[in-house]
Design a protein around this motif. Structure first.
Motif, PDB file in Angstrom:
ATOM      1  N   ALA A 109       0.832  -1.211   0.000  1.00  0.00           N
ATOM      2  CA  ALA A 109       0.000   0.000   0.000  1.00  0.00           C
ATOM      3  C   ALA A 109       0.861   1.254   0.000  1.00  0.00           C
ATOM      4  CB  ALA A 109      -0.948  -0.009   1.202  1.00  0.00           C
ATOM      5  N   VAL A 110       1.923   1.249   0.806  1.00  0.00           N
ATOM      6  CA  VAL A 110       2.820   2.402   0.857  1.00  0.00           C
ATOM      7  C   VAL A 110       3.514   2.588  -0.494  1.00  0.00           C
ATOM      8  CG1 VAL A 110       4.913   3.352   1.920  1.00  0.00           C
ATOM      9  CG2 VAL A 110       3.141   2.285   3.347  1.00  0.00           C
ATOM     10  N   ALA A 111       4.018   1.517  -1.083  1.00  0.00           N
ATOM     11  CA  ALA A 111       4.713   1.613  -2.377  1.00  0.00           C
ATOM     12  C   ALA A 111       3.759   2.100  -3.466  1.00  0.00           C
ATOM     13  CB  ALA A 111       5.317   0.262  -2.756  1.00  0.00           C
ATOM     14  N   VAL A 112       2.534   1.573  -3.488  1.00  0.00           N
ATOM     15  CA  VAL A 112       1.556   2.013  -4.494  1.00  0.00           C
ATOM     16  C   VAL A 112       1.195   3.472  -4.266  1.00  0.00           C
ATOM     17  CG1 VAL A 112      -0.800   1.714  -5.380  1.00  0.00           C
ATOM     18  CG2 VAL A 112       0.657  -0.283  -5.021  1.00  0.00           C
ATOM     19  N   ASP A 113       1.045   3.885  -3.012  1.00  0.00           N
ATOM     20  CA  ASP A 113       0.708   5.279  -2.742  1.00  0.00           C
ATOM     21  C   ASP A 113       1.803   6.214  -3.244  1.00  0.00           C
ATOM     22  OD1 ASP A 113       0.026   7.805  -1.729  1.00  0.00           O
ATOM     23  OD2 ASP A 113      -0.951   6.935  -0.008  1.00  0.00           O
ATOM     24  N   ILE A 114       3.051   5.876  -2.981  1.00  0.00           N
ATOM     25  CA  ILE A 114       4.155   6.708  -3.469  1.00  0.00           C
ATOM     26  C   ILE A 114       4.107   6.770  -4.992  1.00  0.00           C
ATOM     27  CG2 ILE A 114       6.668   6.885  -3.698  1.00  0.00           C
ATOM     28  CD1 ILE A 114       6.785   5.678  -0.814  1.00  0.00           C
ATOM     29  N   HIS A 115       3.901   5.630  -5.636  1.00  0.00           N
ATOM     30  CA  HIS A 115       3.811   5.591  -7.094  1.00  0.00           C
ATOM     31  C   HIS A 115       2.618   6.408  -7.576  1.00  0.00           C
ATOM     32  CE1 HIS A 115       3.890   3.948 -11.160  1.00  0.00           C
ATOM     33  NE2 HIS A 115       5.072   3.407 -10.868  1.00  0.00           N
ATOM     34  N   TYR A 116       1.501   6.311  -6.875  1.00  0.00           N
ATOM     35  CA  TYR A 116       0.265   7.018  -7.226  1.00  0.00           C
ATOM     36  C   TYR A 116       0.477   8.527  -7.159  1.00  0.00           C
ATOM     37  CZ  TYR A 116      -4.903   7.337  -7.367  1.00  0.00           C
ATOM     38  OH  TYR A 116      -6.209   7.577  -7.721  1.00  0.00           O
ATOM     39  N   VAL A 117       1.146   8.982  -6.105  1.00  0.00           N
ATOM     40  CA  VAL A 117       1.361  10.408  -5.908  1.00  0.00           C
ATOM     41  C   VAL A 117       2.494  10.934  -6.780  1.00  0.00           C
ATOM     42  CG1 VAL A 117       2.077  12.150  -4.210  1.00  0.00           C
ATOM     43  CG2 VAL A 117       0.410  10.396  -3.577  1.00  0.00           C
ATOM     44  N   LYS A 118       3.566  10.182  -6.882  1.00  0.00           N
ATOM     45  CA  LYS A 118       4.766  10.663  -7.574  1.00  0.00           C
ATOM     46  C   LYS A 118       4.853  10.222  -9.033  1.00  0.00           C
ATOM     47  CE  LYS A 118       6.464  12.575  -3.845  1.00  0.00           C
ATOM     48  NZ  LYS A 118       6.658  14.005  -3.702  1.00  0.00           N
ATOM     49  N   GLY A 119       4.039   9.224  -9.430  1.00  0.00           N
ATOM     50  CA  GLY A 119       4.032   8.781 -10.819  1.00  0.00           C
ATOM     51  C   GLY A 119       4.977   7.635 -11.132  1.00  0.00           C
ATOM     52  N   SER A 120       5.898   7.361 -10.233  1.00  0.00           N
ATOM     53  CA  SER A 120       6.873   6.302 -10.461  1.00  0.00           C
ATOM     54  C   SER A 120       7.735   6.151  -9.210  1.00  0.00           C
ATOM     55  CB  SER A 120       7.768   6.663 -11.646  1.00  0.00           C
ATOM     56  OG  SER A 120       8.779   5.712 -11.831  1.00  0.00           O
ATOM     57  N   LEU A 121       8.394   5.022  -9.107  1.00  0.00           N
ATOM     58  CA  LEU A 121       9.418   4.865  -8.073  1.00  0.00           C
ATOM     59  C   LEU A 121      10.804   5.154  -8.654  1.00  0.00           C
ATOM     60  CD1 LEU A 121       8.295   1.559  -6.252  1.00  0.00           C
ATOM     61  CD2 LEU A 121       7.728   3.925  -5.677  1.00  0.00           C
TER      62      LEU A 121
END
Length: 191
Positions: free
Chosen positions: A137-149
């Motif tokens: 969930a944390v990784a997806v949220d970062i990706h969701y907000v930032k567009g990518s890891l």
């Protein structure tokens, strides 16, 4: 993917982003609707399955254009001022079009699956599968907000290595302060 994992991610994003059914400028001044769905153009906005707030009937193209223009004007004002809107609720009065909850759910599920696929491409299936639901969930949220890891190679490498301590150290670098950091801690991302 197990439905419990998707549900954990989904509920986290809803908590983080909210669920306004009306269009609003996001924190950067981009026209957005629902659970953080950025709308890039008037043509994209008109294609959305929006309804009239009062009648719950399909909104007309004219109603959608008027809504786009009203919100786009407000979004442009926010961008000019430096882009810091944090109150989507303040914009519900500018338009009568709404995105039904069922449509938001559909779009959010599609977005989650798309983000998961992209993250797996960045960190690999094996590393993804070792994460707990909360960590996902944390990784997806970062990706969701930032567009990518991808802009955060230390974070991505820590996930690949399964190194929760390194994730803890680099999380502030991905903008994960406050709420997201506390969420990561509560989900055991750092244990």
């Amino acid at each position: 993917m197990e439905s419990t994992t998707i549900n954990t991610i989904r509920q986290h994003i809803i908590k983080s982003e909210g669920r306004p059914s009306w269009p609003y400028p996001d924190i950067k001044g981009n026209v957005t609707i629902g659970t953080g769905f950025k709308i890039d153009s008037e043509a994209d906005f008109i294609k959305l399955p929006l309804v009239d707030k009062a009648t719950r009937k399909q909104a007309s193209e004219t109603e959608k254009r008027a809504a786009w223009e009203a919100i786009k004007e407000k979004a442009d004002e926010i961008k000019k001022a430096g882009g810091h809107n944090k109150d989507a609720d303040a914009f519900q009065r500018y338009t009568n079009v709404r995105m039904p909850e069922a449509e938001q759910d559909k779009r959010l599920n599609e977005e989650i699956m798309s983000r998961i696929g992209k993250i797996k491409g960045e960190v690999g299936d094996e590393a993804w599968n070792k994460l707990t639901d909360g960590q996902k969930a944390v990784a997806v949220d970062i990706h969701y907000v930032k567009g990518s890891l991808k802009p955060f190679p230390a974070f991505t490498d820590a996930i690949k290595r399964g190194d929760a301590d390194a994730c803890h150290r680099v999380l502030p670098a991905v903008g994960a302060d406050g709420f997201l950091r506390k969420l990561g801690e509560s989900f055991g991302f750092f244990s």
